[in-house]
Enzyme design. Structure first.
Site, PDB file in Angstrom:
ATOM      1  N   ASP A   1      -1.268   6.816   6.533  1.00 24.49           N
ATOM      2  CA  ASP A   1      -2.547   5.788   5.960  1.00 24.49           C
ATOM      3  C   ASP A   1      -2.586   4.716   7.309  1.00 24.49           C
ATOM      4  O   ASP A   1      -1.650   3.989   7.570  1.00 24.49           O
ATOM      5  CB  ASP A   1      -1.752   4.937   4.810  1.00 24.49           C
TER       6      ASP A   1
ATOM      7  N   TRP B   1       0.939  -1.120  -0.016  1.00 29.01           N
ATOM      8  CA  TRP B   1       0.120   0.160  -0.164  1.00 29.01           C
ATOM      9  C   TRP B   1       0.718   1.291   0.147  1.00 29.01           C
ATOM     10  O   TRP B   1       0.626   2.397  -0.548  1.00 29.01           O
ATOM     11  CB  TRP B   1      -0.913  -0.021   1.213  1.00 29.01           C
TER      12      TRP B   1
ATOM     13  N   LYS C   1     -11.695  -2.001   6.981  1.00 28.55           N
ATOM     14  CA  LYS C   1     -10.905  -2.784   7.665  1.00 28.55           C
ATOM     15  C   LYS C   1     -11.091  -2.750   9.182  1.00 28.55           C
ATOM     16  O   LYS C   1     -11.511  -3.972   9.734  1.00 28.55           O
ATOM     17  CB  LYS C   1      -9.169  -2.447   7.565  1.00 28.55           C
TER      18      LYS C   1
HETATM   19  C1  LIG Z   1      -6.952  -1.808   2.345  1.00 30.96           C
HETATM   20  C2  LIG Z   1      -5.813  -0.748   2.381  1.00 30.96           C
HETATM   21  C3  LIG Z   1      -5.828   0.130   1.328  1.00 30.96           C
HETATM   22  C4  LIG Z   1      -6.679   0.252   0.225  1.00 30.96           C
HETATM   23  O1  LIG Z   1      -7.887   0.689   0.464  1.00 30.96           O
HETATM   24  P1  LIG Z   1      -8.973   1.060  -0.375  1.00 30.96           P
HETATM   25  O2  LIG Z   1     -10.040   1.760   0.195  1.00 30.96           O
HETATM   26  O3  LIG Z   1      -9.316  -0.261  -1.069  1.00 30.96           O
HETATM   27  O4  LIG Z   1      -8.433   2.166  -1.667  1.00 30.96           O
HETATM   28  C5  LIG Z   1      -4.766   1.264   1.516  1.00 30.96           C
HETATM   29  N1  LIG Z   1      -4.027   1.125   2.534  1.00 30.96           N
HETATM   30  C6  LIG Z   1      -4.033   0.332   3.591  1.00 30.96           C
HETATM   31  C7  LIG Z   1      -3.190   0.077   4.538  1.00 30.96           C
HETATM   32  C8  LIG Z   1      -4.931  -0.949   3.473  1.00 30.96           C
HETATM   33  O5  LIG Z   1      -4.806  -1.910   4.377  1.00 30.96           O
END
Ligand SMILES: *Cc1c(COP(=O)(O)O)cnc(C)c1O
Length: 356
Positions: free
Chosen positions: A169, A102, A193
């Site tokens: 993030d 990511w 998540k």
């Molecule tokens: C799942 C995830 C993403 C991607 O998220 P989307 O909402 O599908 O764009 C980005 N960063 C992390 C750390 C993730 O676990």
């Protein structure tokens, strides 16, 4: 029978959240209307958005500290490009920590906007640890990191002290542990998540860092415009926001983020203790960087795969296979995962010793 859901995302939410959410689909607040059929400008929905935004800040300890919370669309993947669009100057540069898939995806988007300096990377070791000992250039427009690497099962335990804005993030560990969140200037997290259903992204931003980079930003990608519109610049993803609110209320009812962290610590300790004790298994991530949300582990001998897979399926476990880039298994033990479910997995791992 309800399964023990170890899915990495979309993922488990508290059962009482599912129940309240399903009621609101049929009759929201005894209004005689479904939450899915009312105006997002109605008093009832505006109250949902307002409470979700303020409760997010409250749980992070950021209320009254110059931050705003937004519930946007486009996933964390859109935040990958919104961060540079809103923060990187024309001909500017940003510093990135490359700690996983990511992070790499975020770096790719930043490159569309300017110079992207990778200050540290664990790519050579298939991201089995968090890069350390890196330096952040003091002339960077911001520093970007990923607090928890969902795929590889690593988690940052410390965050750098720096004079540049810190962007993080937190998609897979938001609201799972108590940090000094005022160290961050921009936090974003896809809801699916640890916070809610797919369809909304929580953004927490310190207002003073916005509108400073001199770029003209298209409206839907402009954090300042979303703040002015109170997170209703266009029709928000009403159901995702509502279910996220229910989850935030559930966290508060448990005693807040610090209380939830204690439960998360107990779950992670239980599972890692078994991985370390059981001679049939090994952990995939460096011990000091182990994630308390996504526990990655492998069988020492692939010949036991079929037996182990049959055992956990029989025990009502779902979503355990690891991501293809790591293999093995990944137990995602997000906030809503009860410790009883973790015990079921530990018991299955012990049972494997008697079956081979
Ligand atoms: C799942 C995830 C993403 C991607 O998220 P989307 O909402 O599908 O764009 C980005 N960063 C992390 C750390 C993730 O676990």
């Amino acid at each position: 029978m309800k399964k023990h859901n170890y899915s990495a995302g979309p993922s488990i939410l508290p059962q009482e959240v599912f129940e309240k959410a399903s009621k609101a689909i049929l009759d929201f607040n005894d209004s005689g209307l479904s939450i899915l059929e009312i105006s997002h400008r109605s008093k009832d929905f505006v109250a949902v958005m307002d409470e979700a935004r303020s409760l997010a800040l409250e749980l992070l300890g950021l209320q009254g500290k110059g931050y705003q919370a937004l519930f946007l669309q486009g996933g964390a993947s859109t935040a990958f490009l919104m961060a540079p669009y809103n923060l990187m100057k024309e001909n500017g540069k940003a510093a990135y920590l490359d700690s996983g898939t990511w992070a790499t995806a975020a770096i790719k988007e930043a490159k569309y906007f300017g110079e992207t300096v990778i200050v540290g990377s664990s790519k050579e070791e298939n991201y089995n640890h968090i890069p350390k000992g890196y330096e952040i250039p003091s002339d960077a427009d911001y520093f970007h990191c990923t607090s928890n690497n969902t795929i590889f099962g690593t988690q940052m335990k410390e965050f750098p002290t720096t004079n540049v804005p810190v962007v993080c993030d937190m998609s897979s560990d938001i609201f799972s542990r108590d940090l000094d969140f005022s160290k961050f200037d921009l936090i974003y997290a896809g809801a699916q998540k640890n916070m809610g259903p797919a369809g909304t992204t929580l953004v927490v931003v310190k207002e003073e860092i916005l509108e400073k980079n001199g770029r003209t930003i298209p409206s839907m990608l402009d954090y300042a415009k979303h703040i002015k519109a109170e997170s209703m610049y266009n029709t928000p993803p009403v159901f995702s926001v509502y279910v996220s609110l229910l989850t935030l209320q559930w966290i508060k009812s448990k005693g807040g983020v610090a209380a939830v962290e204690k439960l998360n610590d107990a779950k992670a300790d239980l599972l890692y203790a078994e991985i370390d004790r059981n001679p049939l298994f090994k952990g995939a991530a460096a011990v000091e960087d182990r994630s308390k949300m996504n526990v990655t582990f492998l069988l020492n001998n692939d010949e036991h795969t079929a037996t182990f897979d049959a055992l956990w399926k029989e025990a009502g476990i779902s979503g355990l296979p690891g991501h293809r880039s790591v293999g093995g298994y990944r137990a995602s033990i997000y906030n809503a995962m009860p410790i009883e479910s973790v015990q079921v997995l530990v018991d299955v791992m012990k049972a494997l010793e008697t079956k081979i």
